[in-house]
Design a protein around this motif. Structure first.
Motif, PDB file in Angstrom:
ATOM      1  N   ARG A   9       0.839  -1.208   0.000  1.00 40.52           N
ATOM      2  CA  ARG A   9       0.000   0.000   0.000  1.00 40.52           C
ATOM      3  C   ARG A   9       0.874   1.259   0.000  1.00 40.52           C
ATOM      4  N   ILE A  12       2.413   1.795  -3.457  1.00 39.33           N
ATOM      5  CA  ILE A  12       1.432   2.328  -4.413  1.00 39.33           C
ATOM      6  C   ILE A  12       1.178   3.808  -4.146  1.00 39.33           C
ATOM      7  N   GLU A  13       0.992   4.157  -2.879  1.00 44.77           N
ATOM      8  CA  GLU A  13       0.749   5.558  -2.517  1.00 44.77           C
ATOM      9  C   GLU A  13       1.953   6.437  -2.865  1.00 44.77           C
ATOM     10  N   CYS A  15       4.128   5.912  -5.211  1.00 46.66           N
ATOM     11  CA  CYS A  15       4.163   6.049  -6.672  1.00 46.66           C
ATOM     12  C   CYS A  15       3.147   7.072  -7.167  1.00 46.66           C
ATOM     13  N   HIS A  16       2.081   7.250  -6.387  1.00 49.41           N
ATOM     14  CA  HIS A  16       1.058   8.235  -6.751  1.00 49.41           C
ATOM     15  C   HIS A  16       1.328   9.599  -6.116  1.00 49.41           C
ATOM     16  N   GLY A  17       2.513   9.787  -5.544  1.00 45.93           N
ATOM     17  CA  GLY A  17       2.921  11.104  -5.059  1.00 45.93           C
ATOM     18  C   GLY A  17       2.795  11.359  -3.576  1.00 45.93           C
ATOM     19  N   SER A  18       2.467  10.354  -2.774  1.00 41.94           N
ATOM     20  CA  SER A  18       2.344  10.560  -1.337  1.00 41.94           C
ATOM     21  C   SER A  18       3.719  10.658  -0.680  1.00 41.94           C
ATOM     22  N   PRO A  63       7.443   8.253  -9.566  1.00 42.31           N
ATOM     23  CA  PRO A  63       6.287   8.605 -10.405  1.00 42.31           C
ATOM     24  C   PRO A  63       6.207   7.811 -11.712  1.00 42.31           C
ATOM     25  N   ARG A  64       7.319   7.266 -12.167  1.00 41.88           N
ATOM     26  CA  ARG A  64       7.335   6.488 -13.414  1.00 41.88           C
ATOM     27  C   ARG A  64       7.082   5.001 -13.168  1.00 41.88           C
ATOM     28  N   LYS A  66       5.076   1.540 -11.643  1.00 39.57           N
ATOM     29  CA  LYS A  66       3.736   1.007 -11.412  1.00 39.57           C
ATOM     30  C   LYS A  66       3.736   0.406 -10.015  1.00 39.57           C
ATOM     31  N   GLY A  67       3.144   1.102  -9.079  1.00 43.54           N
ATOM     32  CA  GLY A  67       3.169   0.701  -7.679  1.00 43.54           C
ATOM     33  C   GLY A  67       2.643  -0.686  -7.413  1.00 43.54           C
ATOM     34  N   GLU A  68       1.645  -1.117  -8.192  1.00 44.24           N
ATOM     35  CA  GLU A  68       1.050  -2.431  -7.981  1.00 44.24           C
ATOM     36  C   GLU A  68       2.048  -3.544  -8.303  1.00 44.24           C
TER      37      GLU A  68
END
Length: 196
Positions: A9, A12-13, A15-18, A63-64, A66-68
């Protein structure tokens, strides 16, 4: 290797900028990366610089990703080893040393060993001599072999070591087998009083 709870988790977060998720990953992995780098360089300042560069490179790359699909542990160790290789090519010489302390525990050079390990341990001198012997043995092995042995000692699986070293699983198995054998041979020779 023990992993961080909710690592998927957090990855993924991140990778989405958290920033908070990335900071949680850094808090967990920074001491481990620092310990590995220090065990390979035995240079506190270089270790700090490489560790900082490792997490900066990871932060820029997240950012590039894929967190999953991203497995954070092998990925961050691979970045750290790539930073070390770059520095090694630049300097042409880094001393490789083991990461175990005289007490047999994993070194964390930022914290002094407990007093009882220095004062009350009746085998302290033997442990110091053993550590020195292991350092001399690892220094005689090729850097990739020493790195494989250190990652194995850290608890990484063969598959994770292959990912970190950017090598095939069969190559890692073979390298570890040869490295263990070479380590034992050099260890026996040096333990009998050989020099070289």
């Amino acid at each position: 290797m023990k992993t961080l709870e909710d690592e998927s988790r957090l990855t993924i977060e991140a990778c989405h900028g958290s920033t908070a998720a990335f900071e949680a990953l850094v808090l967990y992995y920074e001491p481990r990366i620092r310990r590995m780098l220090y065990s390979l360089t035995h240079d506190i300042q270089l270790t700090q610089d490489l560790c900082q560069e490792t997490f900066l490179a990871a932060f820029r790359a997240l950012p590039r990703m894929k967190g999953e699909e991203l497995q954070f542990a092998p990925w961050i160790y691979r970045i750290a080893l790539n930073q070390l290789r770059s520095e090694w090519r630049r300097r042409r010489r880094i001393t490789w040393v083991p990461f175990t302390s005289p007490t047999g525990q994993v070194d964390d050079f930022s914290e002094p060993p407990p007093e009882e390990a220095l004062v009350s341990d009746e085998h302290f001198e033997e442990q110091v001599m053993e550590r020195d012997l292991v350092a001399r043995v690892l220094a005689q092995l090729p850097p990739a072999s020493a790195a494989c042995l250190l990652l194995d000692a850290e608890g990484f699986s063969y598959r994770e070591i292959a990912e970190i070293m950017q090598d095939s699983l069969s190559a890692v198995r073979s390298r570890l087998a040869r490295s263990r054998q070479a380590f034992q041979q050099v260890y026996k020779r040096l333990d009998r009083g050989g020099q070289s």
